[in-house]
Each structure stands twice: as C-alpha cells, then as structure tokens.
Design a protein around this motif. Structure first.
Motif, PDB file in Angstrom:
ATOM      1  N   ALA A  50      71.120  37.577   3.655  1.00 51.85           N
ATOM      2  CA  ALA A  50      70.867  38.846   3.530  1.00 51.85           C
ATOM      3  C   ALA A  50      72.128  39.838   3.306  1.00 51.85           C
ATOM      4  CB  ALA A  50      70.011  39.703   4.543  1.00 51.85           C
ATOM      5  N   SER A  54      72.471  41.308  -0.394  1.00 50.50           N
ATOM      6  CA  SER A  54      72.377  42.688  -0.813  1.00 50.50           C
ATOM      7  C   SER A  54      73.789  43.485  -0.914  1.00 50.50           C
ATOM      8  CB  SER A  54      71.528  43.401   0.569  1.00 50.50           C
ATOM      9  OG  SER A  54      72.302  43.133   1.647  1.00 50.50           O
ATOM     10  N   ILE A 191      68.925  45.351   5.172  1.00 52.49           N
ATOM     11  CA  ILE A 191      68.518  44.727   6.400  1.00 52.49           C
ATOM     12  C   ILE A 191      69.375  45.616   7.585  1.00 52.49           C
ATOM     13  CG2 ILE A 191      67.954  42.559   5.732  1.00 52.49           C
ATOM     14  CD1 ILE A 191      70.859  41.745   6.707  1.00 52.49           C
ATOM     15  N   SER A 360      67.182  40.699  10.395  1.00 54.71           N
ATOM     16  CA  SER A 360      65.873  40.805  10.077  1.00 54.71           C
ATOM     17  C   SER A 360      65.098  40.743  11.208  1.00 54.71           C
ATOM     18  CB  SER A 360      65.620  39.592   9.029  1.00 54.71           C
ATOM     19  OG  SER A 360      64.026  39.765   8.795  1.00 54.71           O
TER      20      SER A 360
END
Lengths: 406, 227
Positions: A50, A54, A191, A360
């Motif tokens: 993540a 991101s 996240i 997450s």
C-alpha cells in the motif's frame, strides 16, 4: 532396523493419552507459529504494497541537493528524459514530481503543515494509486483554477471541504515567501492517517506556472514490472544519471525496508521460540518415558541389543512423535493461512490505531510455501537434537541395575 | 567339562567408608547340562555372581572363563555380542517388551542376531509350543498371566540357542501352579535338550527341583551339594 523402527513406533502408542497430548501440544505450537508469522507477513506486506502504491513507488530519481535540504530551488537540471527512462525494459511508468516541503496550509477556520506534491495526474496514476483513494471529488480534474486534493485528516484539520479554497504558504525556488490559493477538488484517504494529515497533491502544470519553470521537477518516481528488479534498475539508472540520486524503495523509506527485513527475521525468531518450547516438551516427555521403561531398556541391553540400537530406537520414537505433531501443525497452519488469505481478518475495531501506522484493517494472511518447508525441516532438526539427550540417557543405563529398577 | 569357571572371584563395593565384600574369593564351575540353584540369604552375593557370569558386571579381581574365553577382558561391545550369542536371561519380573506379541518377543533375540525370517518363525513357534503357549503367540504380555509371561521369557532366553540360561529369581512373582509348570518346562528342556540352567533363588520349590545347590553366604560359597 525394521525391528527397532517397529518397537519405536509401537512405543509411541503404548501411552496413547500422553503421546496424543504431546503431539497436540506440538501441533498447537507449530500451528500458532505459522499463523502468527503469516499474520505478520500479511500485515507487513499489505502495508508495504500500500505504501509503495500510494506514496513511494519502486524507484525514485531525485536531485541530490534537494535530498539534503528539501529546498524548492533544487530542481532536476537538465531535465531527465522521461521517454528514455521509459525505454528501460523493467520500467512500466515514470512520473515527475515537484515537492514543496514544509508548506503551511490555512483556511479561515484552521491551519496545518503539509507537503505539497505536484504531479502529472495521468503519469502519476500509472505510478501510484492515489487516484483510487478519493473519498470525495475527482483526481485533479475538472477545473481551470489551481486544483488541489487533500487528505481527509487535513480536511478535518482545516475544517474545509470540496470546492473550498485553501491558502498555501511556502518558500519558492528563489527563496521568496509565496502564498497561493488552491481549490479543493478532491479528498483522499490513504492507508495512513498521518500521511493524510500532512499531504496534498496539485497539478505539475499549475506548479510550473507558479514557479515560472518549465519541465523541471525534484524527482521522478518509477513503477517497475517487478519489485525484485529494483536494485538492477537503480544500478543502471545511477550509471546513466550520475549527478542524481537514484534510490530504490528501501532507501526512499528506510523504515519500510527495515520493517520488511525484520519480517524475514521474525519468522526465525517466532519459530525459534516455539522450537525451544518444542524441545523442552520432547526432552521432558522422552526422559519420563525412559524412566518408566527403565527395566525394559535394561532387559534389552542385557540380552544383547547394542547401545547404538537403543539410542536409535529412542531417537526414532522422538522424531516420529515430533513429526506427527509438527506435520499436523504445519498442515493445519497452511489450511488456516489459506482460508484467512482469501477471506481476510477484519480488524476494523482497531481501525484508528492501525491507520496511524499505515496499516489496513483487513489483514490477509500469507506465508510462502518455502517457509512452511523450512518450518518442517526445523521441526525435524530440533526433534533430532532434542532426542539426543533422552537417547544418551538410555544408552548410559547400566543393564544390571536397570533390569531390577522398580 | 565345565562351561563356566570362576577363579578367586572378588567383588567389593565401597559403601561410604565401609568396604562391602559382595563376592569374596568365589571359585565355582558349572558343567554343561547342569540344573543348578544358587541359594543364600539376601545380600549373600547370588545376584552379583549371576551378573558377573552374565557379563553385566565386572569383578574387582579374579577371572570368569566361559568356554575357554576370559570374559572379564572383553570390551563392552564384545560383551554385548557375547551375551547375545551365548547367554539366555530370565528375569524375576519377566521383562518382556510390552508392545510386542509373545512370538515377536521370542523372535526379538533372533532378530538381533540377524537370523533369517523362516528360521526365526520356525524356532519361535517351536519354543512357544515347548513352553505350552502355542495358542498364545499373538497375545501381548499385558494380555497374559504372570506365569505365561515367564514361560514366554524362558522361550525368549532359549531362542538364541545359548550355552546356558541365567535365571534370577524366576519364580519370585509366580503362584505355586505357575511355578510348578515353569519348573516342569525348564526341567524338561534341561533333560531333553541338555540346556544348562543356573538359578539364583530363595524359592524352596526351585531348590527342591535343582540337581545341584550352591549356597552363598557373605560372598563366599559355604556349601556345594550335588544330588
């Protein structure tokens, strides 16, 4: 050998309750170990994926001076040829970025520090997935004025929303204090709540106009075909662009790289702890079994079974008992990990805490098959080593005394 | 001709500051085919003598010669091999392997000797028949009475065709019927197959059946009576 094996196998089952308890203890221990490792793996890998998707990407080419001082003036000059980088066989996409660090955002009702990242929306969408993380609005589209997307936390802090103006103050490339007004066109939620509180994105074209530069930027973020190819690409590009700093994700985010490396070690640490417990159970159980069978062992030594065979018999008993528990534990662990790898474990009750760590709340367990094979081998080796103590104890029995033991 | 001969056999133990003379200059011979009982009160040295003859213990001094071989000079591994090939053991508490059947217990010694399967099976069946347990061959020790277990132990002791059988208090845990049956079997094997039996015992029923009775007291032979 067959006789020794047969006796060893039957000996395991002469005290069924005890053997079952020992095998069950080993099974639970190994199963727990596999589960904990796979849970940690899932948590860490999801966080890593993540963060890469991101924020970080796989590789970054950055102005060296910018990395030292994070001053806007340290742009990449001469401009890196993005097309040439894109021709590298492992590079799937490249996105230039201008980064304004230490900026201050303010509205009529709030203010907060932030980093403003100016990107080409189309290229950035190929490198990071921020465009998929919008909870409101659109990804830097649909407006002629200077557009900005901000993190949900920052929006809360600034008490602002879509279509509202945000003033951002920063020191420009000439060392002048600048204040620019941006219109909020989107609010994202990544996240990491910390990242959301400190980050905003704008278009690189708008920033070029603000700064009065053309085609210059602080860094180029690259997305590769495979994370494993990052070191090779870094090496190639560093040769190609010696004046710039080319870093893979581990260097860009040492904390993330460290966590990733630590996870590899965690497997061994957790399994090591379980193996110590396993060795303790095995040694204790087998010593007890030898004590109970002292007379019988004395007899077989009396009638002519040599000490090596007695030692082998105890070793075989121990190894077989451990492997029954160990393999069952690994199999159960595999099934559990497969199940939760598909459906995930919902930790939304811990949402706030996990988000602040960039994790997450849905964790999908994962463990490589090679790690399961390693665990099975470790169980075998540990039981082999643990068996030596009871095996030696059996060998050292004095037949004449043992045969009369009460 | 004697198959066992001990000369000036001494076994001393140090118990704190006291020297215990478990065997004190024991000279003793056993000929082939004897049915000998070694008797004496507790602590007289019966078991120590049997242990030394059986190669399970070593003397402080003196020699033990079996079939011309001085066994006190043998290494541990040689002694294990020697016991496997030349001596049958019967213990007071039977000491069968509980996870093996009666037949497997008898075969166990022959397996250690790497005897072929056919020979093992044939001899195990014959021995179990000889001790009256032909119909019990598949039973495990836990499914048999004490007397039956001791008969299996006798069959096991004879499985390797030993030169002699050492039986340490073999009837101590048996009732009178089982004792009588066991003694009948051993006497028959002694007579028919010329198997040499040496018992250590307190049991008058065994002493009554022995053809030679050696009495030990304080580690010395005080009488040696052949009937």
């Amino acid at each position: 050998m067959n006789t020794v094996l047969k006796i060893a196998w039957r000996n395991i089952w002469r005290n069924k309750v005890r053997s079952f308890m020992v095998a069950a203890a080993i099974t639970i221990g190994i199963w727990s170990g596999v589960f904990i490792v796979s849970f940690s793996n899932g948590l860490s890998n999801q966080r890593k994926d993540a963060m890469l998707k991101s924020m970080i990407s796989h590789v970054q080419i950055t102005n060296k001076d910018f990395l030292d001082k994070y001053e806007v003036k340290h742009l990449l000059k001469p401009t890196i040829n993005l097309d040439a980088i894109g021709q590298n066989e492992h590079v799937l996409a490249a996105s230039p970025r201008i980064k304004i660090m230490g900026a201050m955002a303010s509205t009529a009702r709030g203010s907060g520090a932030l980093q403003l990242i100016a990107v080409n929306p189309e290229l950035e969408s190929q490198v990071t997935d921020m465009h998929t993380r919008l909870v409101e609005g659109e990804y830097l589209k649909g407006t002629k004025s200077k557009a900005i997307i901000i993190g949900q936390k920052l929006a809360e802090k600034l008490k602002t929303g879509l279509k509202k103006k945000v003033a951002i103050r920063f020191i420009d490339h000439n060392g002048n204090n600048r204040s620019e007004s941006f219109k909020v066109v989107g609010i994202f939620k990544s996240i990491s709540s910390k990242y959301d509180e400190l980050t905003a994105f704008t278009r690189i074209d708008d920033m070029n106009k603000i700064l009065g530069v053309e085609g210059e930027y602080h860094e180029v973020a690259l997305w590769l075909d495979n994370l494993e190819n990052a070191p090779g690409v870094v090496s190639q590009l560093q040769t190609q662009y010696p004046d710039y700093e080319v870093r893979d994700w581990k260097k860009v985010s040492p904390e993330l790289g460290y966590t990733d490396d630590m996870m590899g070690m965690t497997l061994y640490i957790i399994i090591g702890i379980f193996m110590l417990a396993l060795a303790g159970i095995i040694i204790n159980t087998m010593l007890m079994a030898i004590l109970e069978r002292k007379r019988e062992l004395g007899m077989i030594l009396c009638v002519g079974m040599n000490k090596t065979k007695v030692f082998t018999m105890i070793m075989l008993e121990t190894i077989m008992l451990s492997l029954i528990g160990g393999i069952t534990g690994v199999a159960l662990g595999y099934l559990t990990v497969s199940h939760f790898g598909n459906v995930g474990i919902d930790l939304s009750a811990l949402e706030k805490g996990m988000e602040s760590f960039g994790m997450s709340t849905m964790v999908y367990t994962e463990i490589p098959i090679t790690d399961l094979v390693k665990i099975t081998i470790i169980v075998f080796v540990v039981s082999l080593l643990a068996a030596i103590i009871p095996g030696r104890r059996a060998m050292k029995l004095k037949p004449a005394e043992a045969v009369r033991a009460i | 001709m004697s198959i066992i001969s001990t000369k000036h056999l001494k076994k001393y133990y140090q118990d704190k500051s006291v020297t215990v003379k478990a065997l004190n200059d024991v000279n003793f011979q056993v000929s082939e085919g004897e049915f000998t009982a070694i008797v004496g009160p507790s602590g007289s040295g019966k078991t120590t003598l049997l242990n030394i003859i059986g190669g399970l213990d070593s003397p402080t001094s003196g020699s033990v010669i079996i079939d011309g071989t001085e066994i006190t000079n043998l290494s541990d591994n040689q002694l294990i091999d020697y016991r496997l090939k030349h001596i049958g053991f019967v213990f007071q508490a039977y000491n069968l392997i509980p996870v093996l059947t009666a037949k497997e217990n008898v075969e166990f010694i022959m397996l250690m000797q790497n005897k072929p399967r056919d020979e093992r099976e044939e001899r195990a069946n014959a021995l179990l028949e000889a001790v009256g347990l032909k119909d019990q061959i598949k039973k495990r020790p836990g499914e048999m009475s004490g007397g039956q277990q001791q008969r299996v132990a006798v069959a096991r002791a004879l499985a390797s065709k030993p030169r002699f059988v050492l039986a340490d208090e073999p009837t101590a845990n048996l009732d009178s019927t089982s004792t009588a049956t066991l003694l009948d079997i051993m006497a028959r094997l002694n007579k028919e197959e010329n198997t040499t039996f040496i018992f250590s015992t307190h049991d008058q029923r065994v002493i009554d059946r022995a053809r030679r009775v050696v009495t030990l007291e304080d580690g010395q032979i005080i009488s040696d009576e052949t009937r």
